[in-house]
Motif scaffolding. Structure first.
Motif, PDB file in Angstrom:
ATOM      1  N   LEU A   1       0.825  -1.211   0.000  1.00 12.60           N
ATOM      2  CA  LEU A   1       0.000   0.000   0.000  1.00 12.60           C
ATOM      3  C   LEU A   1       0.857   1.258   0.000  1.00 12.60           C
ATOM      4  O   LEU A   1       0.560   2.230  -0.702  1.00 12.60           O
ATOM      5  CB  LEU A   1      -0.930   0.009   1.217  1.00 12.60           C
ATOM      6  N   LEU A   2       1.922   1.232   0.789  1.00  7.73           N
ATOM      7  CA  LEU A   2       2.818   2.386   0.848  1.00  7.73           C
ATOM      8  C   LEU A   2       3.495   2.615  -0.502  1.00  7.73           C
ATOM      9  O   LEU A   2       3.612   3.755  -0.968  1.00  7.73           O
ATOM     10  CB  LEU A   2       3.868   2.179   1.943  1.00  7.73           C
ATOM     11  N   THR A   3       3.926   1.534  -1.142  1.00  5.20           N
ATOM     12  CA  THR A   3       4.560   1.632  -2.461  1.00  5.20           C
ATOM     13  C   THR A   3       3.601   2.220  -3.486  1.00  5.20           C
ATOM     14  O   THR A   3       3.956   3.116  -4.260  1.00  5.20           O
ATOM     15  CB  THR A   3       5.033   0.247  -2.932  1.00  5.20           C
ATOM     16  N   ALA A   4       2.365   1.711  -3.490  1.00  7.68           N
ATOM     17  CA  ALA A   4       1.366   2.217  -4.428  1.00  7.68           C
ATOM     18  C   ALA A   4       1.060   3.684  -4.160  1.00  7.68           C
ATOM     19  O   ALA A   4       0.915   4.479  -5.094  1.00  7.68           O
ATOM     20  CB  ALA A   4       0.082   1.381  -4.331  1.00  7.68           C
ATOM     21  N   GLY A   5       0.981   4.057  -2.879  1.00  9.59           N
ATOM     22  CA  GLY A   5       0.684   5.447  -2.531  1.00  9.59           C
ATOM     23  C   GLY A   5       1.786   6.394  -2.976  1.00  9.59           C
ATOM     24  O   GLY A   5       1.509   7.452  -3.568  1.00  9.59           O
ATOM     25  N   ILE A   6       3.036   6.029  -2.701  1.00  7.70           N
ATOM     26  CA  ILE A   6       4.167   6.872  -3.099  1.00  7.70           C
ATOM     27  C   ILE A   6       4.251   6.971  -4.619  1.00  7.70           C
ATOM     28  O   ILE A   6       4.459   8.059  -5.180  1.00  7.70           O
ATOM     29  CB  ILE A   6       5.484   6.311  -2.525  1.00  7.70           C
ATOM     30  N   ALA A   7       4.074   5.836  -5.289  1.00  7.65           N
ATOM     31  CA  ALA A   7       4.126   5.828  -6.753  1.00  7.65           C
ATOM     32  C   ALA A   7       3.026   6.707  -7.344  1.00  7.65           C
ATOM     33  O   ALA A   7       3.248   7.429  -8.323  1.00  7.65           O
ATOM     34  CB  ALA A   7       3.995   4.399  -7.275  1.00  7.65           C
ATOM     35  N   ALA A   8       1.841   6.661  -6.736  1.00  7.38           N
ATOM     36  CA  ALA A   8       0.722   7.467  -7.235  1.00  7.38           C
ATOM     37  C   ALA A   8       1.020   8.960  -7.102  1.00  7.38           C
ATOM     38  O   ALA A   8       0.767   9.739  -8.029  1.00  7.38           O
ATOM     39  CB  ALA A   8      -0.558   7.118  -6.474  1.00  7.38           C
ATOM     40  N   VAL A   9       1.575   9.362  -5.963  1.00  3.99           N
ATOM     41  CA  VAL A   9       1.891  10.780  -5.744  1.00  3.99           C
ATOM     42  C   VAL A   9       2.922  11.273  -6.765  1.00  3.99           C
ATOM     43  O   VAL A   9       2.755  12.333  -7.384  1.00  3.99           O
ATOM     44  CB  VAL A   9       2.412  11.006  -4.308  1.00  3.99           C
TER      45      VAL A   9
END
Length: 288
Positions: A10-18
């Motif tokens: 989830l953290l990876t997806a969130g950072i990538a999205a930003v």
């Protein structure tokens, strides 16, 4: 271990999205022709963004392989205000898409010249029939998500009696794909169109899995698909829809190509998937 995998994913997806959304805003403002949507020149940001999306895809696959999945029939059907609000956003987005589609289809029909072309050629070459299906399934999707939203607010399960209606968002996406494929253009030259195609390719399996999870149709075999495709679709939804939406919020309408407006259903679906995945991950973590 499972808890760490979920949080890392989830953290990876969130950072990538930003990062990807920031890159996309830059591309829309600097490297893309606002009149046509074509690349004005090649820019390294596009390769960085695609690399981020690939990372999300791989990490989401690992995330979806965790034994305790992030979404379950209980999470999808229990009373929950957050789910109700997110589903209401999807309802509004589909309704907007249907209304705008009717307006554009009416304008398109005025271009038909029976002396210059046959009706069949006009319907096929312009994607007229596919656009009718898009409007129809957008409105039906709005009806179904509206019922689902009401159920989550009230704690009822009225939408369970309308199982066939849950497939309408998938059919809406199929219609969108048909429209894109009859467009005589190279997808790689129009970044927005290519990204929207990528979104649909992962969102359709996620929406289908969501329907099967909700109605308990081979639910155990669909949790991984929902997690994998849902996570990737959420990130792509933010890139394709939230980035141009940010330009609208800042008053930079002129930077968006008129043929590739903000796809609000994509943004609403991204928010909806994000909420379900985060809620499911939090529950799974508490059970570890």
């Amino acid at each position: 271990m499972e808890k760490k995998q979920k949080l890392i994913a989830l953290l990876t997806a969130g950072i990538a999205a930003v990062i990807a959304v920031a890159l996309r805003i830059y591309e829309l403002a600097v490297t893309i022709d606002p009149d046509t949507g074509f690349w004005q020149y090649s820019d390294p940001t596009q390769f960085i963004m695609y690399a981020l999306l690939l990372v999300v895809l791989v990490v989401a696959f690992v995330f979806g392989s965790v034994k305790k999945q992030t979404a379950s029939p209980t999470i999808l059907t229990e009373p929950d205000i957050g789910t109700g609000i997110c589903a209401a956003l999807v309802t509004a987005a589909f309704l907007y898409d249907g209304v705008v589609g009717i307006i554009r289809l009416t304008a398109l029909s005025a271009d038909f010249d029976p002396y210059a072309m046959t009706l069949g050629y006009f319907i096929i070459s312009t994607g007229f029939l596919a656009k009718i299906f898009q409007i129809l399934f957008a409105i039906l999707s709005a009806v179904w998500f509206g019922l689902y939203s009401a159920d989550r607010f009230a704690g009822t399960n009225l939408c369970r009696k309308l199982g066939a209606m849950a497939i309408n968002p998938v059919l809406w996406g199929v219609a969108r794909l048909l429209i894109a494929f009859v467009t005589p253009i190279k997808f790689k030259n129009v970044s927005q169109l290519l990204l929207e195609l990528l979104f649909l390719l992962v969102a359709l399996p996620a929406l289908f899995s969501f329907a099967r999870l909700l109605y308990g149709v081979e639910a155990e075999n669909r949790k991984r698909t929902f997690t994998w495709c849902g996570t990737t679709a959420a990130v792509l939804g933010y890139v394709t829809a939230f980035a141009p939406f940010c330009l609208i919020l800042t008053g930079n309408y002129h930077l968006l190509a008129p043929d590739y407006p903000v796809q609000y259903p994509e943004l609403a679906i991204a928010v909806f998937f994000t909420y379900l995945l985060v809620k499911g991950a939090r529950r799974g973590a508490s059970e570890d």
